[in-house]
Motif scaffolding. Structure first.
Motif, PDB file in Angstrom:
ATOM      1  N   THR A  88      43.569  32.601  50.785  1.00 63.48           N
ATOM      2  CA  THR A  88      44.442  31.551  50.237  1.00 63.48           C
ATOM      3  C   THR A  88      44.196  31.301  48.760  1.00 63.48           C
ATOM      4  N   THR A  89      43.251  32.008  48.162  1.00 64.61           N
ATOM      5  CA  THR A  89      42.937  31.824  46.739  1.00 64.61           C
ATOM      6  C   THR A  89      43.215  33.108  45.964  1.00 64.61           C
ATOM      7  N   ALA A  90      43.475  32.973  44.679  1.00 66.67           N
ATOM      8  CA  ALA A  90      43.723  34.141  43.831  1.00 66.67           C
ATOM      9  C   ALA A  90      42.473  35.011  43.770  1.00 66.67           C
ATOM     10  N   LEU A  91      42.696  36.326  43.772  1.00 64.66           N
ATOM     11  CA  LEU A  91      41.600  37.292  43.666  1.00 64.66           C
ATOM     12  C   LEU A  91      41.900  38.279  42.551  1.00 64.66           C
ATOM     13  N   ALA A  92      40.837  38.745  41.892  1.00 62.67           N
ATOM     14  CA  ALA A  92      41.001  39.751  40.845  1.00 62.67           C
ATOM     15  C   ALA A  92      41.454  41.068  41.459  1.00 62.67           C
ATOM     16  N   LEU A  93      42.403  41.711  40.797  1.00 67.15           N
ATOM     17  CA  LEU A  93      42.838  43.030  41.241  1.00 67.15           C
ATOM     18  C   LEU A  93      41.776  44.058  40.861  1.00 67.15           C
ATOM     19  N   PRO A  94      41.610  45.085  41.682  1.00 68.18           N
ATOM     20  CA  PRO A  94      40.606  46.098  41.366  1.00 68.18           C
ATOM     21  C   PRO A  94      41.032  46.936  40.160  1.00 68.18           C
ATOM     22  N   ALA A  95      40.030  47.556  39.511  1.00 68.27           N
ATOM     23  CA  ALA A  95      40.331  48.504  38.435  1.00 68.27           C
ATOM     24  C   ALA A  95      41.111  49.648  39.075  1.00 68.27           C
ATOM     25  N   PRO A  96      42.053  50.228  38.427  1.00 64.58           N
ATOM     26  CA  PRO A  96      42.430  50.078  37.022  1.00 64.58           C
ATOM     27  C   PRO A  96      43.532  49.053  36.769  1.00 64.58           C
ATOM     28  N   PHE A  97      43.940  48.284  37.761  1.00 66.63           N
ATOM     29  CA  PHE A  97      45.099  47.402  37.606  1.00 66.63           C
ATOM     30  C   PHE A  97      44.840  46.223  36.692  1.00 66.63           C
ATOM     31  N   GLY A  98      43.627  45.698  36.705  1.00 67.01           N
ATOM     32  CA  GLY A  98      43.293  44.600  35.822  1.00 67.01           C
ATOM     33  C   GLY A  98      43.221  45.020  34.371  1.00 67.01           C
TER      34      GLY A  98
END
Length: 132
Positions: A88-98
């Motif tokens: 339910t919370t925002a999560l960092a996208l994995p590399a290489p997308f970030g």
């Protein structure tokens, strides 16, 4: 192992969507609402038709934080990335997308599409990304 988990999750999501649609929404309402699951399915099918990678490309899981499933589909020069946030919370996208170089092709809802940041994915959301 991740592929089997993904298939099981998709089956559960499909069943849940059918139950919600059958119990609450009439077909006319779905057609009239651009944010409905009907229109999401149409956007997903259009993306799949337009992308050889989504139709029959190879599948490579990506290392993602707990609560997120992320993978890359590749067919020749065509690539697409898929990320699903089951929390339910925002999560960092994995590399290489970030790191950029990707654009939003399909978002699971208008909230995600309107506020999409290539570095993070909102809670309870999914995206398909295409290379710039």
């Amino acid at each position: 192992e991740l592929r089997a988990e993904y298939a099981r999750d998709i089956d559960i999501l499909h069943l849940a969507a059918e139950l919600v649609v059958d119990a609450v929404v009439q077909p006319e309402e779905l057609r009239a609402d651009p944010s409905s699951i009907l229109h999401l399915y149409r956007r997903l099918l259009a993306a799949r038709r337009a992308s050889p990678a989504l139709r029959h490309g190879s599948w490579s899981p990506l290392a993602a934080t707990a609560g997120m499933l992320a993978y890359l589909r590749t067919e020749g020069d065509d690539r697409r990335a898929v990320a699903i946030n089951f929390t339910t919370t925002a999560l960092a996208l994995p590399a290489p997308f970030g790191e950029g170089g990707w654009v939003l092709e399909v978002a699971s809802d208008e909230r995600t599409a309107g506020a999409f940041d290539v570095g993070a994915l909102a809670g309870d959301a999914a995206v398909i990304l295409a290379p710039r």
